[in-house]
Design a protein around this motif. Structure first.
Motif, mmCIF file in Angstrom:
data_model
loop_
_atom_site.group_PDB
_atom_site.id
_atom_site.type_symbol
_atom_site.label_atom_id
_atom_site.label_comp_id
_atom_site.label_asym_id
_atom_site.label_seq_id
_atom_site.Cartn_x
_atom_site.Cartn_y
_atom_site.Cartn_z
ATOM 1 N N ASP B 123 0.907 -1.206 0.022
ATOM 2 C CA ASP B 123 -0.211 -0.133 -0.047
ATOM 3 C C ASP B 123 0.911 1.248 0.000
ATOM 4 O O ASP B 123 0.427 2.232 -0.611
ATOM 5 N N GLU B 145 -6.994 2.578 -1.912
ATOM 6 C CA GLU B 145 -8.078 1.227 -1.580
ATOM 7 C C GLU B 145 -8.644 1.187 -2.932
ATOM 8 O O GLU B 145 -8.692 -0.194 -3.425
ATOM 9 N N GLU B 146 -9.064 2.293 -3.630
ATOM 10 C CA GLU B 146 -9.863 2.180 -4.969
ATOM 11 C C GLU B 146 -8.937 1.532 -5.941
ATOM 12 O O GLU B 146 -9.189 0.472 -6.717
ATOM 13 N N SER B 147 -7.460 2.044 -6.202
ATOM 14 C CA SER B 147 -6.824 1.208 -7.089
ATOM 15 C C SER B 147 -6.248 -0.079 -6.907
ATOM 16 O O SER B 147 -6.328 -0.962 -7.715
ATOM 17 N N LYS B 149 -8.101 -2.544 -5.161
ATOM 18 C CA LYS B 149 -9.353 -3.073 -5.399
ATOM 19 C C LYS B 149 -9.638 -3.363 -7.015
ATOM 20 O O LYS B 149 -9.947 -4.430 -7.367
ATOM 21 N N THR B 150 -9.277 -2.398 -7.753
ATOM 22 C CA THR B 150 -9.577 -2.356 -9.155
ATOM 23 C C THR B 150 -8.559 -3.654 -9.618
ATOM 24 O O THR B 150 -9.035 -4.083 -10.580
ATOM 25 N N GLY B 152 -7.510 -6.110 -7.960
ATOM 26 C CA GLY B 152 -7.631 -7.316 -7.167
ATOM 27 C C GLY B 152 -6.436 -7.463 -6.085
ATOM 28 O O GLY B 152 -6.047 -8.604 -5.965
ATOM 29 N N TRP B 154 -6.055 -5.932 -3.195
ATOM 30 C CA TRP B 154 -6.434 -5.084 -1.896
ATOM 31 C C TRP B 154 -6.161 -6.165 -0.734
ATOM 32 O O TRP B 154 -5.558 -5.725 0.273
ATOM 33 N N GLU B 155 -6.192 -7.429 -0.741
ATOM 34 C CA GLU B 155 -5.922 -8.318 0.329
ATOM 35 C C GLU B 155 -4.364 -8.576 0.469
ATOM 36 O O GLU B 155 -4.051 -9.073 1.613
ATOM 37 N N ARG B 157 -2.439 -5.673 0.780
ATOM 38 C CA ARG B 157 -1.993 -4.241 1.080
ATOM 39 C C ARG B 157 -0.691 -4.269 2.046
ATOM 40 O O ARG B 157 -0.216 -3.452 2.067
#
Lengths: 267, 305
Positions: B123, B145-147, B149-150, B152, B154-155, B157
């Motif tokens: 992150d 967070e948004e990028s 998640k886009t 895939g 995020w987990e 981070r």
């Protein structure tokens, strides 16, 4: 895996100490280390040891992990104790050939040994509970006043964090180059120190070339992402003191007061 | 096509019609000996001109040393043209005041996944670009967070980038570029160091960004399979643009491609060989499905005759 190495042996767990602001921990450790050197009285060392033990319990780091940090200094520790034991002149306790152990010598050896152990354990506890990144952030933040005398604080911190990021990568690369040279018949084992050092040249040259190439790539990647020094830069996770940090500072002050009182007035 | 519509929609009126204009671009690498005398000059990019519309997916093909990476580095002002000019979203890359604006408009994903991740944690790396741009802390958090998640990721981070696979690392690099909210992303051989799975992950991400977010994509590569979804393909050789057209047009010219030392996708080559040996198969077959359809058609005719 060699890539998994983390510098500063961070021990991952949830605790109050882990959650403290890294600046609090850095300053706290500094104060603690200084406190070990003001007085040479047994009761002061007992206070320091008890304080350290309390912090250790709060941090939930197993004692075993912290004691591991003593392994690299065992030799220095024994050396200090032995030299101090025989060196100091005073009331002779045991005498043998030209060597004699004195009461003062024993006292000195004991206090130096304890001091060294507490010193290492104290700084170990900081690195066990703080990630290198947070530590770098803390240093950048604490050194900020030095900007007034033109010390490039942001740049130093950036260099430190890049170094931390690339150490595992370069280690892996060294490993790979050594294997490649071994496969070509290189010999890193036999011969004396000079011969061994010389045999490392075919490892170091490609390693340096690759490090420079990486540096070039990284510089380009940083520029492409608008890096232009510390000017006008915002922070993703700015350091912020919370209530627990003030409590920690308060406890630290109490500890220093206790050390001073015990050091001055208890004999 | 749906993505064309997105491209047209996002292009505001009153702007020059092309998002990116490259005019007579020339760039030379000058080799010098130890006394700084000129030893030789390699013209990496030679008189190249082309336009890119906003929302387009452009692929630039070429073998090693064709000048495609040098060309790409001109688009976001990492290199500056010796002759000619590059105009990105109305900004000339020669204009030094616009340097940071140009770089935030056109993000870049590089070849080596290890050498472009700056943060020690995923992150933090994504936050690096927005931090440099001076985005306020709260907004950086949203963007990270948004990028992630886009893409895939995020987990992951809180992971160290060293523990990710090559494809995952490239996805982090893409997320890091997305967090700067660019209008255009240049992919400079993003898959050259990846295994097939990683290559698939990266190309799928690039396509999704183009189709869903309407981001202009410029993909530099030497893998033919990766360009079949592009709107337009440029083929470079010795610093010049040798061929230009849709993937289908380009892949119909198998012989020319072979002269430029480029291989065509397996399916295309098979179709071409079948055609050469007499089967009535059209030019420029790009996917296995297309080839199967054509062969089935021929077989049916054969059976019913």
């Amino acid at each position: 895996m060699i890539r998994d190495i983390t510098l500063g042996q961070y021990y991952q767990t949830e605790s109050v100490i882990h959650r403290l602001d890294p600046r609090t921990k850095l300053l706290g450790t500094l104060v603690y280390l200084i406190s070990l050197f003001i007085f040479t009285k047994p009761w002061v060392f007992v206070t320091a040891a008890v304080f350290l033990l309390l912090v250790l319990v709060l941090s939930r780091v197993p004692l075993k992990f912290m004691l591991k940090g003593l392994r690299p200094i065992i030799f220095i520790l024994l050396f200090t104790i032995i030299v101090n034991m025989f060196w100091i002149k005073g009331t002779v306790l045991v005498s043998w050939w030209k060597l004699s152990i004195t009461v003062e010598g024993l006292k000195q050896a004991g206090s130096m040994g304890t001091r060294l152990i507490l010193l290492i354990l104290g700084s170990n506890l900081m690195t066990l509970t703080t990630t290198p990144t947070r530590l770098t952030n803390a240093m950048e933040s604490l050194m900020r006043p030095l900007k007034l005398i033109k010390v490039p604080v942001h740049e130093i911190a950036m260099m430190m964090s890049i170094a931390l990021r690339f150490i595992p990568i370069l280690l892996e690369e060294t490993d790979r180059i050594m294997k490649a040279q071994l496969a070509r018949g290189a010999d890193f084992e036999s011969g004396n120190v000079f011969k061994k050092a010389k045999s490392l040249v075919p490892v170091l040259v490609p390693l340096f070339i690759s490090a420079f190439r990486r540096a070039n790539d990284l510089a380009m990647a940083m520029e492409a992402r608008c890096y232009h020094g510390g000017k006008g830069r915002t922070q993703y996770k700015p350091l912020k003191y919370k209530a627990r940090d003030f409590v920690a500072y308060f406890i630290l002050v109490l500890y220093v007061a206790a050390v001073i009182v015990i050091g001055k007035f208890i004999t | 096509m749906a993505k064309k519509k997105i491209g047209e929609k996002t292009a505001p009126e009153g702007r020059p019609s092309s998002f990116l204009q490259i005019r007579k671009l020339k760039y030379e690498y000058i080799r010098r000996d130890e006394e700084n005398n000129v030893e030789g000059i390699t013209t990496a990019v030679d008189d190249v001109s082309f336009d890119v519309k906003e929302g387009e997916f452009i692929a630039i093909l070429g073998h090693n040393g064709s000048g495609k990476s040098t060309l790409a580095k001109h688009i976001n002002a990492i290199l500056f043209p010796e002759e000619g000019e590059v105009i990105l979203d109305g900004m000339n890359t020669k204009d030094e005041d616009k340097l940071l604006d140009i770089r935030r408009t056109a993000g870049m994903v590089f070849q080596n996944p290890d050498n472009q991740i700056i943060g020690q944690v995923v992150d933090e790396d994504v936050a690096f670009g927005p931090e440099n741009m001076g985005v306020p802390t709260e907004e950086i958090k949203q963007r990270v967070e948004e990028s992630l998640k886009t893409l895939g990721m995020w987990e992951y981070r809180n992971s160290s980038p060293n523990r990710l696979s090559g494809g995952q690392k490239q996805r982090v690099s893409i997320a890091s570029v997305i967090a700067m909210h660019p209008k255009c992303i240049i992919f400079d051989e993003p898959t050259a160091m990846l295994d097939p799975r990683g290559r698939y992950e990266v190309i799928r991400a690039a396509r999704a960004l183009n189709e869903v977010e309407g981001i202009t994509i410029i993909l530099i590569t030497h893998y033919m399979e990766e360009v079949i979804h592009a709107d337009r393909v440029l083929v470079m050789d010795k610093g010049k643009v040798k061929m230009e057209g849709t993937p289908r047009e380009i892949f119909s010219r198998v012989e020319e491609l072979k002269e430029l030392r480029l291989t065509v996708p397996q399916v295309t080559e098979l179709a071409w060989e079948l055609k050469k040996s007499g089967l009535p198969i059209p030019d420029g077959i790009l996917t296995r499905e297309e080839l199967i359809k054509e062969i089935l058609k021929i077989m049916k005719e054969y059976i019913y005759r």
